[in-house]
Scaffold this active site. Structure first.
Site, PDB file in Angstrom:
ATOM      1  N   TYR A  15       0.514  -1.357  -0.018  1.00  0.00           N
ATOM      2  CA  TYR A  15      -0.500   0.371   0.024  1.00  0.00           C
ATOM      3  C   TYR A  15       0.861   1.551   0.386  1.00  0.00           C
ATOM      4  CZ  TYR A  15      -3.621  -2.973   1.304  1.00  0.00           C
ATOM      5  OH  TYR A  15      -4.473  -4.466   1.961  1.00  0.00           O
ATOM      6  N   HIS A  20      -4.841   5.798  -1.844  1.00  0.00           N
ATOM      7  CA  HIS A  20      -5.448   5.145  -0.985  1.00  0.00           C
ATOM      8  C   HIS A  20      -4.081   5.763   0.154  1.00  0.00           C
ATOM      9  CE1 HIS A  20      -9.445   4.434   0.769  1.00  0.00           C
ATOM     10  NE2 HIS A  20      -8.532   3.759   0.825  1.00  0.00           N
ATOM     11  N   ASN A  66     -10.334   1.081   7.352  1.00  0.00           N
ATOM     12  CA  ASN A  66     -12.043   0.759   7.980  1.00  0.00           C
ATOM     13  C   ASN A  66     -12.089   0.456   9.549  1.00  0.00           C
ATOM     14  OD1 ASN A  66     -12.313   0.147   5.731  1.00  0.00           O
ATOM     15  ND2 ASN A  66     -12.647  -2.159   5.780  1.00  0.00           N
ATOM     16  N   ASP A  91      -7.095  11.034   1.198  1.00  0.00           N
ATOM     17  CA  ASP A  91      -7.788  10.394  -0.353  1.00  0.00           C
ATOM     18  C   ASP A  91      -9.433  10.803  -0.442  1.00  0.00           C
ATOM     19  OD1 ASP A  91      -7.832   7.628   0.893  1.00  0.00           O
ATOM     20  OD2 ASP A  91      -8.430   7.608  -1.505  1.00  0.00           O
ATOM     21  N   ASN A 112     -14.809   5.012   3.703  1.00  0.00           N
ATOM     22  CA  ASN A 112     -14.346   3.746   4.725  1.00  0.00           C
ATOM     23  C   ASN A 112     -13.760   4.461   6.320  1.00  0.00           C
ATOM     24  OD1 ASN A 112     -15.788   2.029   3.669  1.00  0.00           O
ATOM     25  ND2 ASN A 112     -14.050   1.245   2.899  1.00  0.00           N
TER      26      ASN A 112
END
Length: 190
Positions: A15, A20, A66, A91, A112
């Protein structure tokens, strides 16, 4: 004067530096500029930065997107920081790539990380710095786009936007929300 600066993203090399994870990258740039460094602590990577008589508790939650609210609430409570002294960097698909937007309230917009924070603090009235990532992807490919890396053409814009985002954090803490909004909301990056 103490502030909680939260960068939203996901932990893990896959990631790192994706669209994101821009919240992580902005907070890391702020910390680097002010000579701080991250340490792993409860629910987050954490750094304490002192600048202009203010203390910034900077976090990048390790809970995955989340569950960002768990880290946000834990550090807000632990450091006794009011919701009005928090700024969350994330983002935003709804904003074009050449835009930043700060607001003092507003919905999660389907994000989320924000949804988790909103549920945890039972409010939408906290400042958010939304980093436009655009929505230039084919139908059904949103996840791949959001978890993808910046293109070579986008990199100079992103570098400028990260610098402007760091400046926005500084303005938010020293001059207030309205000044930060004036500094970035109508700014267009080429």
């Amino acid at each position: 004067m103490k502030f909680l600066i939260t960068g939203l993203g996901n932990i893990g090399n896959e990631y790192a530096h994706t669209r994101h994870n821009i919240g992580f990258d902005v907070v890391a740039a702020f910390i680097q500029k002010h000579g701080g460094s991250f340490k792993q602590d409860r629910l987050a990577y954490v750094s304490e930065v002192k600048w202009k008589g203010r203390i910034f508790i900077c976090i990048c939650p390790t809970t995955f997107m989340n569950l960002s609210g768990k880290a946000f609430k834990y550090w807000m409570d632990k450091e006794k920081i009011g919701l009005e002294n928090t700024l969350t960097v994330l983002d935003d698909l709804a904003l074009p790539i050449h835009k930043l937007r700060i607001r003092g309230t507003g919905s999660d917009g389907g994000h989320n990380g924000l949804k988790s924070i909103q549920e945890t603090v039972n409010s939408v009235a906290y400042a958010k710095l939304r980093f436009g990532i655009g929505n230039d992807f084919p139908k059904g490919m949103q996840s791949d786009f959001v978890l993808g890396k910046w293109t070579k053409a986008e990199e100079p814009i992103i570098k400028n936007k990260i610098e402007k985002s760091v400046e926005a954090i500084e303005i938010f803490a020293t001059q207030g929300l309205n000044a930060a909004m004036n500094a970035v909301n109508n700014y267009a990056f080429d």
